[in-house]
Design a protein around this motif. Structure first.
Motif, PDB file in Angstrom:
ATOM      1  N   PHE A  61       0.822  -1.205   0.000  1.00 41.47           N
ATOM      2  CA  PHE A  61       0.000   0.000   0.000  1.00 41.47           C
ATOM      3  C   PHE A  61       0.860   1.260   0.000  1.00 41.47           C
ATOM      4  CE2 PHE A  61      -3.537  -2.752   1.451  1.00 41.47           C
ATOM      5  CZ  PHE A  61      -4.489  -2.336   0.533  1.00 41.47           C
ATOM      6  N   THR A  62       1.920   1.256   0.772  1.00 37.90           N
ATOM      7  CA  THR A  62       2.812   2.411   0.842  1.00 37.90           C
ATOM      8  C   THR A  62       3.513   2.639  -0.501  1.00 37.90           C
ATOM      9  OG1 THR A  62       3.147   2.069   3.204  1.00 37.90           O
ATOM     10  CG2 THR A  62       4.790   3.387   2.069  1.00 37.90           C
ATOM     11  N   ASP A  63       3.966   1.572  -1.124  1.00 37.15           N
ATOM     12  CA  ASP A  63       4.627   1.690  -2.429  1.00 37.15           C
ATOM     13  C   ASP A  63       3.659   2.237  -3.475  1.00 37.15           C
ATOM     14  OD1 ASP A  63       6.899   0.669  -1.243  1.00 37.15           O
ATOM     15  OD2 ASP A  63       6.680  -1.339  -2.121  1.00 37.15           O
ATOM     16  N   VAL A  68       1.228   6.910  -6.648  1.00 38.18           N
ATOM     17  CA  VAL A  68       0.070   7.798  -6.842  1.00 38.18           C
ATOM     18  C   VAL A  68       0.475   9.244  -6.596  1.00 38.18           C
ATOM     19  CG1 VAL A  68      -2.194   8.458  -5.883  1.00 38.18           C
ATOM     20  CG2 VAL A  68      -1.690   6.049  -6.354  1.00 38.18           C
ATOM     21  N   LYS A  69       1.255   9.486  -5.575  1.00 38.79           N
ATOM     22  CA  LYS A  69       1.682  10.854  -5.261  1.00 38.79           C
ATOM     23  C   LYS A  69       2.508  11.474  -6.381  1.00 38.79           C
ATOM     24  CE  LYS A  69       3.744  10.920  -1.310  1.00 38.79           C
ATOM     25  NZ  LYS A  69       4.364  10.702   0.001  1.00 38.79           N
ATOM     26  N   LYS A  70       3.198  10.650  -7.165  1.00 39.14           N
ATOM     27  CA  LYS A  70       4.036  11.152  -8.255  1.00 39.14           C
ATOM     28  C   LYS A  70       3.240  11.450  -9.520  1.00 39.14           C
ATOM     29  CE  LYS A  70       8.086   8.684  -6.613  1.00 39.14           C
ATOM     30  NZ  LYS A  70       8.974   7.547  -6.849  1.00 39.14           N
ATOM     31  N   ILE A  71       2.005  10.969  -9.585  1.00 35.96           N
ATOM     32  CA  ILE A  71       1.182  11.200 -10.773  1.00 35.96           C
ATOM     33  C   ILE A  71       0.931  12.697 -10.923  1.00 35.96           C
ATOM     34  CG2 ILE A  71      -1.090  10.842 -11.838  1.00 35.96           C
ATOM     35  CD1 ILE A  71      -1.274   8.190 -10.297  1.00 35.96           C
ATOM     36  N   GLN A  72       1.187  13.207 -12.101  1.00 32.66           N
ATOM     37  CA  GLN A  72       0.895  14.610 -12.386  1.00 32.66           C
ATOM     38  C   GLN A  72      -0.553  14.683 -12.860  1.00 32.66           C
ATOM     39  OE1 GLN A  72       3.001  17.181 -11.715  1.00 32.66           O
ATOM     40  NE2 GLN A  72       4.305  15.595 -10.851  1.00 32.66           N
ATOM     41  N   ALA A  73      -1.468  14.691 -11.894  1.00 35.02           N
ATOM     42  CA  ALA A  73      -2.899  14.666 -12.227  1.00 35.02           C
ATOM     43  C   ALA A  73      -3.672  15.328 -11.096  1.00 35.02           C
ATOM     44  CB  ALA A  73      -3.363  13.229 -12.409  1.00 35.02           C
ATOM     45  N   ASP A  74      -4.955  15.499 -11.342  1.00 34.87           N
ATOM     46  CA  ASP A  74      -5.814  16.100 -10.326  1.00 34.87           C
ATOM     47  C   ASP A  74      -6.084  15.106  -9.186  1.00 34.87           C
ATOM     48  OD1 ASP A  74      -7.765  14.302 -11.265  1.00 34.87           O
ATOM     49  OD2 ASP A  74      -8.666  15.781 -12.587  1.00 34.87           O
ATOM     50  N   LEU A  79      -7.325   9.807  -6.416  1.00 30.88           N
ATOM     51  CA  LEU A  79      -8.231   9.018  -5.575  1.00 30.88           C
ATOM     52  C   LEU A  79      -8.738   7.788  -6.318  1.00 30.88           C
ATOM     53  CD1 LEU A  79     -10.221  11.871  -3.802  1.00 30.88           C
ATOM     54  CD2 LEU A  79      -8.495  10.349  -2.788  1.00 30.88           C
ATOM     55  N   GLU A  80      -9.010   7.925  -7.606  1.00 33.00           N
ATOM     56  CA  GLU A  80      -9.412   6.769  -8.414  1.00 33.00           C
ATOM     57  C   GLU A  80      -8.313   5.709  -8.402  1.00 33.00           C
ATOM     58  OE1 GLU A  80     -10.281   8.522 -12.214  1.00 33.00           O
ATOM     59  OE2 GLU A  80     -12.326   9.070 -11.611  1.00 33.00           O
ATOM     60  N   ALA A  81      -7.063   6.133  -8.506  1.00 29.80           N
ATOM     61  CA  ALA A  81      -5.937   5.200  -8.484  1.00 29.80           C
ATOM     62  C   ALA A  81      -5.859   4.478  -7.140  1.00 29.80           C
ATOM     63  CB  ALA A  81      -4.627   5.932  -8.784  1.00 29.80           C
ATOM     64  N   ASP A 125      -1.027  10.545   3.688  1.00 26.83           N
ATOM     65  CA  ASP A 125      -0.928  10.818   2.248  1.00 26.83           C
ATOM     66  C   ASP A 125      -2.316  10.874   1.616  1.00 26.83           C
ATOM     67  OD1 ASP A 125       1.851  10.937   2.333  1.00 26.83           O
ATOM     68  OD2 ASP A 125       2.107   8.837   1.710  1.00 26.83           O
ATOM     69  N   LEU A 126      -3.198   9.974   2.000  1.00 27.63           N
ATOM     70  CA  LEU A 126      -4.562   9.995   1.472  1.00 27.63           C
ATOM     71  C   LEU A 126      -5.291  11.257   1.928  1.00 27.63           C
ATOM     72  CD1 LEU A 126      -6.780   8.668  -0.157  1.00 27.63           C
ATOM     73  CD2 LEU A 126      -7.329   7.244   1.849  1.00 27.63           C
ATOM     74  N   ARG A 127      -5.089  11.629   3.163  1.00 28.77           N
ATOM     75  CA  ARG A 127      -5.680  12.865   3.699  1.00 28.77           C
ATOM     76  C   ARG A 127      -5.201  14.080   2.894  1.00 28.77           C
ATOM     77  NH1 ARG A 127      -4.344  11.916   8.487  1.00 28.77           N
ATOM     78  NH2 ARG A 127      -6.362  11.282   9.334  1.00 28.77           N
ATOM     79  N   ALA A 128      -3.927  14.093   2.520  1.00 33.53           N
ATOM     80  CA  ALA A 128      -3.367  15.214   1.744  1.00 33.53           C
ATOM     81  C   ALA A 128      -3.998  15.288   0.356  1.00 33.53           C
ATOM     82  CB  ALA A 128      -1.850  15.072   1.637  1.00 33.53           C
TER      83      ALA A 128
END
Length: 187
Positions: A61-63, A68-74, A79-81, A125-128
């Motif tokens: 999950f952490t990986d 997901v955090k690196k995705i340049q997206a909205d 969240l979909e990812a 991270d999800l909260r952010a």
């Protein structure tokens, strides 16, 4: 499959069905048609099994969250990812999800500390992502904590619900959960 992998698979099934505390090394050996002493050639303790299962999943999950955090997206795309990843893991390894949800509290020492660090980091991270979505107007300005709770509660318990209602194809499940969690149930 190595003997160690067989032991872990057996433990996952027994822990999910009976709970970590109720399963002994003897139970695992009996399930595998082995002598209990034979298990100790591959696994030092029941705690080691629990730690391997829970920490491996926590690292997955952490990986995934790191990617997901690196995705340049909205925020919605991110969240979909996250939702898709949860559904994929649930469908692939529901036993591990159940064990993480129910039995992580039995971890001890450094294993407990590592699990808490990974879990808390993932939630932060999800909260952010949720917070960024509220700030950008992508998500309705509701309580970020309630959004986090609703998402995690649904995703963490999916294994139990799905087990009783299998037959829904994986992609359809992803689509429906994403739609409901991100857009609600009203027109």
């Amino acid at each position: 499959m190595t003997r160690r992998q067989e032991i872990l698979a057996c433990a996952k099934t027994l822990f999910r069905e009976h709970g970590y505390k109720s399963v002994s090394m003897r139970d695992m050996a009996q399930q595998m048609n082995l002598k209990a002493a034979s298990l100790y050639n591959h696994i030092a303790s029941k705690e080691e099994i629990l730690a391997e299962i829970t920490l491996n999943l926590a690292h997955k999950f952490t990986d995934e969250m790191s990617m997901v955090k690196k995705i340049q997206a909205d925020s919605i795309t991110k969240l979909e990812a996250v939702i898709n990843h949860h559904v994929d893991i649930t469908l692939k390894d529901p036993e591990a999800i159940a064990i993480v949800n129910n039995d992580w509290v039995h971890l001890k020492g450094a294993n407990f500390d590592e699990f808490i660090k990974l879990r808390d980091g993932y939630e932060q991270d999800l909260r952010a992502i949720i917070s960024a979505g509220v700030k950008s107007g992508e998500l309705k300005a509701k309580s970020e904590e309630v959004i986090l709770f609703a998402m995690l509660s649904t995703l963490r318990t999916l294994h139990s619900w799905y087990r009783k209602r299998s037959g829904i194809e994986g992609q359809q499940l992803k689509n429906d959960i994403t739609e409901i969690l991100l857009k609600g149930v009203t027109k």
